[in-house]
Scaffold this motif. Structure first.
Motif, PDB file in Angstrom:
ATOM      1  N   PHE A 184       0.844  -1.188   0.000  1.00 27.47           N
ATOM      2  CA  PHE A 184       0.000   0.000   0.000  1.00 27.47           C
ATOM      3  C   PHE A 184       0.877   1.235   0.000  1.00 27.47           C
ATOM      4  N   ASP A 251       2.816  -1.752   4.550  1.00 24.97           N
ATOM      5  CA  ASP A 251       2.301  -0.390   4.676  1.00 24.97           C
ATOM      6  C   ASP A 251       3.442   0.579   4.409  1.00 24.97           C
ATOM      7  N   VAL A 253       2.790   3.779   3.598  1.00 22.84           N
ATOM      8  CA  VAL A 253       2.102   5.070   3.639  1.00 22.84           C
ATOM      9  C   VAL A 253       2.323   5.746   4.986  1.00 22.84           C
ATOM     10  N   ALA A 257      -2.263   8.456   5.912  1.00 20.44           N
ATOM     11  CA  ALA A 257      -3.085   7.680   4.982  1.00 20.44           C
ATOM     12  C   ALA A 257      -4.426   8.377   4.751  1.00 20.44           C
ATOM     13  N   VAL A 269      -4.883   2.298   5.952  1.00 14.44           N
ATOM     14  CA  VAL A 269      -4.036   1.238   5.395  1.00 14.44           C
ATOM     15  C   VAL A 269      -3.974   0.052   6.345  1.00 14.44           C
ATOM     16  N   SER A 272      -7.026  -2.037   5.889  1.00 15.48           N
ATOM     17  CA  SER A 272      -7.005  -2.756   4.615  1.00 15.48           C
ATOM     18  C   SER A 272      -6.046  -3.941   4.654  1.00 15.48           C
TER      19      SER A 272
END
Length: 379
Positions: A184, A251, A253, A257, A269, A272
């Motif tokens: 991500f 992750d 990010v 996020a 994130v 998810s």
């Protein structure tokens, strides 16, 4: 003596101006004449006023160059050596450094639980290298020697942070060759995580972002791009995999996020990843999370409290690895992959610019416009 450097003035404003040139302060120091320094996504946190950074800080934690001056205690390096420095300054002697955990050195930044870094708020007293010169402490440990000349300049510059950090994100996830990975964030670190997964033998790599240029880069290297602006990214990945979750998630990010709507949602994130990774799989989280955030969307995340479905994490038996990258654990091996022609991380580089163009480069990189994905500055 003075030199030119990129100096933080206030949120969304940096200028290039004259500051004092660094000097040898300890026998283990060297002074490096900077040939390449990078703008990092982490620099944007300070640039946007999302940290406690004060006016006057010199930015720049991704630095390489030529050694110009050595302290009398330096034994492994010579004047004229070409070197690249890990973004995290470390002593090489404490218990954590001895265990390869150089991002958690207990000597260089006493009183903090974060690593030290050049030109970064709360990360020690080390001015940044977005300048003509930079002082490198504990130089025998922190400066990685490179082949002389100018070959692979862009690739080697990325050894300071993003290539090792991307590799670290995959490592944190518990990845094994042949597994599938969802990354991500397709900024420089996310692209490096995806690239590292491919280099390490991933069967499939999905990359989630919404910036077209970034998704195009992911596709170029053989990943499956997922545009989360077009729909729920987890649903999209599961549809492509006939309902099967992936083995590992990364992750890249961090705490800024955003949800599909474009509204900032610090846990987006994390939620998810927990959904998209299979039971007993693993999550690697090299994306930056901070203990305080002046610009947070709510009071809890402003204090570093991020809510996420821990019950589902527990139910699925997921492992989770976090923390700053221990660059020293990886950079020598990644350097040798570059020299051997097995890795070319510079595919992420979009712009090579003079130091004097820093203010405009920060503005465009922050706005994600004009194809600004990774900027290298040359003093």
């Amino acid at each position: 003596m003075s030199m030119r450097a990129v100096v933080y003035d206030k949120p969304f404003t940096v200028t290039v101006r004259e500051v004092e040139k660094p000097k040898i302060l300890h026998p283990d120091d060297v002074i490096v004449k900077v040939t390449t320094t990078c703008i990092c996504g982490s620099d944007l946190h300070m640039y946007e006023g999302r940290t406690a950074a004060q006016a006057g800080i010199v930015f720049g934690h991704e630095n390489m160059g030529i050694i110009e001056e050595l302290g009398e205690g330096v034994t492994l390096l010579r004047k004229g050596d070409r070197v690249v420095m890990p973004f995290n300054v470390a002593c090489g002697r404490c218990a954590n450094c001895e265990q390869g955990k150089s991002a958690f050195c207990t000597v260089v930044n006493p009183g903090f639980y974060v690593c030290s870094a050049y030109g970064y708020v709360s990360m020690g007293p080390y001015p940044g290298g977005q300048a003509e010169y930079v002082r490198v402490p504990f130089a025998d440990f922190n400066a990685l020697k490179l082949p002389p000349g100018t070959e692979h300049e862009e690739d080697f510059a990325l050894l300071a942070d993003i290539f090792p950090t991307g590799w670290h994100g995959v490592e944190l996830s518990g990845f094994r060759p042949g597994e599938s990975v969802a990354v991500f964030g397709a900024g420089p670190v996310g692209l490096m995580a995806a690239y590292s997964a491919l280099l390490r033998g991933a069967s499939e790599v999905y990359v989630v972002d919404r910036v077209p240029e970034r998704l195009a880069k992911a596709k170029e290297i053989g990943c499956v791009p997922i545009d989360f602006g077009a729909g729920d990214p987890v649903d999209a990945i599961l549809k492509l995999r006939d309902g099967k979750e992936v083995d590992r998630g990364v992750d890249a990010v961090g705490y800024q996020a955003v949800a599909q709507s474009g509204v900032e949602q610090p846990n987006a994130v994390l939620e998810s990843l927990i959904r998209v990774v299979r039971p007993t799989g693993g999550l690697g989280i090299p994306g930056l999370y901070v203990p305080s955030d002046p610009g947070a969307p709510d009071a809890a995340s402003g204090k570093g409290y991020i809510s996420f479905p821990f019950g589902k994490l527990f139910e699925k038996g997921l492992s989770l690895g976090t923390g700053q990258c221990n660059v020293k654990a990886y950079n020598r091996h990644l350097r040798d992959l570059i020299i051997a022609g097995r890795a070319k991380p510079s595919f992420v580089v979009s712009h090579n610019l003079p130091l004097d163009a820093a203010a405009d480069a920060y503005d465009k990189f922050d706005k994600r416009i004009d194809g600004y994905t990774k900027v290298l500055l040359h003093p």
